[in-house]
Design a protein around this motif. Structure first.
Motif, short mmCIF file in Angstrom:
data_model
loop_
_atom_site.label_atom_id
_atom_site.label_comp_id
_atom_site.label_asym_id
_atom_site.label_seq_id
_atom_site.Cartn_x
_atom_site.Cartn_y
_atom_site.Cartn_z
N LEU A 56 0.89 -1.17 0.06
CA LEU A 56 -0.07 -0.11 0.05
C LEU A 56 0.98 1.40 0.24
O LEU A 56 1.92 1.23 0.86
N THR A 57 0.57 2.28 -0.80
CA THR A 57 1.69 3.41 -1.15
C THR A 57 0.38 4.66 -1.14
O THR A 57 -0.55 4.71 -1.70
N LEU A 58 0.81 5.70 -0.39
CA LEU A 58 0.18 6.98 -0.34
C LEU A 58 1.28 8.10 -0.81
O LEU A 58 2.41 8.00 -0.52
N VAL A 59 0.92 8.75 -1.84
CA VAL A 59 1.60 9.80 -2.66
C VAL A 59 0.76 11.10 -2.35
O VAL A 59 -0.51 11.31 -2.55
N ARG A 60 1.32 12.35 -1.80
CA ARG A 60 0.81 13.50 -1.52
C ARG A 60 0.89 14.29 -3.03
O ARG A 60 1.90 14.32 -3.65
N GLY A 61 -0.23 14.92 -3.36
CA GLY A 61 -0.29 16.02 -4.22
C GLY A 61 -0.18 15.51 -5.64
O GLY A 61 -0.43 16.23 -6.57
N LEU A 62 -0.43 14.12 -6.04
CA LEU A 62 -0.63 13.53 -7.20
C LEU A 62 -1.67 13.14 -7.70
O LEU A 62 -2.45 12.41 -6.80
N ALA A 96 11.61 2.58 -8.46
CA ALA A 96 10.25 3.07 -8.76
C ALA A 96 9.86 4.28 -8.16
O ALA A 96 9.30 5.35 -8.79
N MET A 97 10.09 4.22 -6.88
CA MET A 97 9.46 5.38 -6.03
C MET A 97 10.19 6.55 -5.73
O MET A 97 9.53 7.52 -5.57
N ILE A 98 11.45 6.54 -6.13
CA ILE A 98 12.27 7.80 -6.10
C ILE A 98 11.74 8.89 -6.88
O ILE A 98 11.61 10.10 -6.71
N PRO A 99 11.48 8.64 -8.28
CA PRO A 99 11.24 9.41 -9.20
C PRO A 99 9.71 9.77 -8.85
O PRO A 99 9.25 11.07 -9.10
N VAL A 100 8.70 9.18 -8.43
CA VAL A 100 7.39 9.28 -7.87
C VAL A 100 7.61 10.51 -6.91
O VAL A 100 6.62 11.26 -6.75
N SER A 101 8.61 10.51 -6.14
CA SER A 101 8.66 11.26 -4.80
C SER A 101 9.06 12.70 -5.21
O SER A 101 9.25 13.69 -4.35
N LEU A 102 9.70 12.89 -6.42
CA LEU A 102 10.01 14.15 -6.84
C LEU A 102 9.07 15.12 -6.47
O LEU A 102 8.14 15.31 -7.03
N GLY A 103 9.56 16.35 -5.67
CA GLY A 103 8.58 17.54 -5.35
C GLY A 103 7.16 16.88 -4.23
O GLY A 103 6.50 17.65 -3.93
N THR A 104 7.21 15.68 -3.72
CA THR A 104 6.29 15.48 -3.09
C THR A 104 6.69 14.34 -1.90
O THR A 104 8.19 14.17 -1.80
N ARG A 105 5.88 13.56 -1.35
CA ARG A 105 6.16 12.42 -0.33
C ARG A 105 5.59 11.27 -0.54
O ARG A 105 4.27 11.43 -1.01
N VAL A 106 5.99 10.30 -0.42
CA VAL A 106 5.66 8.85 -0.88
C VAL A 106 6.07 7.84 0.53
O VAL A 106 7.13 7.97 1.06
N VAL A 107 4.87 7.20 1.03
CA VAL A 107 5.07 6.29 2.28
C VAL A 107 4.35 5.08 1.63
O VAL A 107 3.27 5.06 1.52
N SER A 108 5.12 3.78 1.77
CA SER A 108 4.78 2.76 1.30
C SER A 108 4.94 1.54 2.46
O SER A 108 5.98 1.84 3.48
#
Length: 213
Positions: A25-31, A97-109
């Motif tokens: 399960l992954t949560l991504v802010r602002g996307l 995979a997640m480092i590019p997703v996290s650019l400018g935001t926060r990823v928690v998985s």
């Protein structure tokens, strides 16, 4: 009045067999879900899906080919966050995979892979802040491995670095602990209804398959 911080008690349902085994399960802010899927280079499907038997079977069928992982993404109602879910996948805890997703935001998985395999992952603006196996929480990696120590103590993680295998409490609700720690980072309370009531933009993404997952 200050709201109580989330604990394993708040997520007892997560250790009761409600989730797939394995799950991620992954949560991504602002996307948006569409933006998230674009960042993981997923080939999306035209029809949304719920987290039901069809989602589960599609995930397992695709994984069995060894070519890609299946993932669904949906907006959290009333929040500026996207929730992504995998059944039998590990895209959300794969740093590549997640480092590019996290650019400018926060990823928690967080992830549970069966047979004692767990993972918690937090990245922020291209930086892996924390990455650890909840069963061995003393062994943490990332640029800020101690940033959540107070929260981890309150939640109940075993942080002893000298504990033997015989000392480990294998009854500790590790999945619930991961949900509680994720909520402390995101402010998002994940519930069975939140998962069951969403329709997910779904797709498949080609990612590395680390040997330790």
């Amino acid at each position: 009045m200050t709201a109580a911080m989330p604990t394993t008690t708040d997520y007892a349902w997560a250790d009761s067999g409600t989730l797939d085994d394995p799950y991620c399960l992954t949560l991504v802010r602002g996307l948006t879900p569409e933006e998230f899927m674009a960042r993981v280079h997923a080939e999306t499907r035209p029809q949304p899906m719920r987290l039901d038997a069809n989602f589960h079977d599609t995930s397992y069928d695709l994984r069995s080919t060894g070519e890609a992982l299946f993932i669904g993404a949906a907006t959290v109602p009333g929040e500026n966050w996207t929730l992504a879910y995998e059944s039998n996948g590990h895209l959300g805890i794969t740093a590549e995979a997640m480092i590019p997703v996290s650019l400018g935001t926060r990823v928690v998985s967080h992830y549970e892979g069966g047979n004692g395999r767990y993972r918690f992952f937090w990245a922020e603006d291209g930086d892996v802040r924390l990455d650890f196996d909840p069963l061995y929480a003393h062994d943490r990696r990332g640029s800020t491995p101690d940033a959540l120590l107070d929260d981890m103590v309150e939640i109940g993680y075993d942080l002893r670095d000298d504990a033997s295998v015989e000392d480990i409490d294998f009854t500790f609700p590790l999945i619930a602990a991961s949900f509680a720690l994720a909520e402390r980072l995101t402010g998002i309370r994940v519930t069975p209804d939140l998962l069951a009531d969403r329709t997910f933009l779904c797709g498949q993404a080609r990612v590395p398959f680390p040997q330790d997952r």
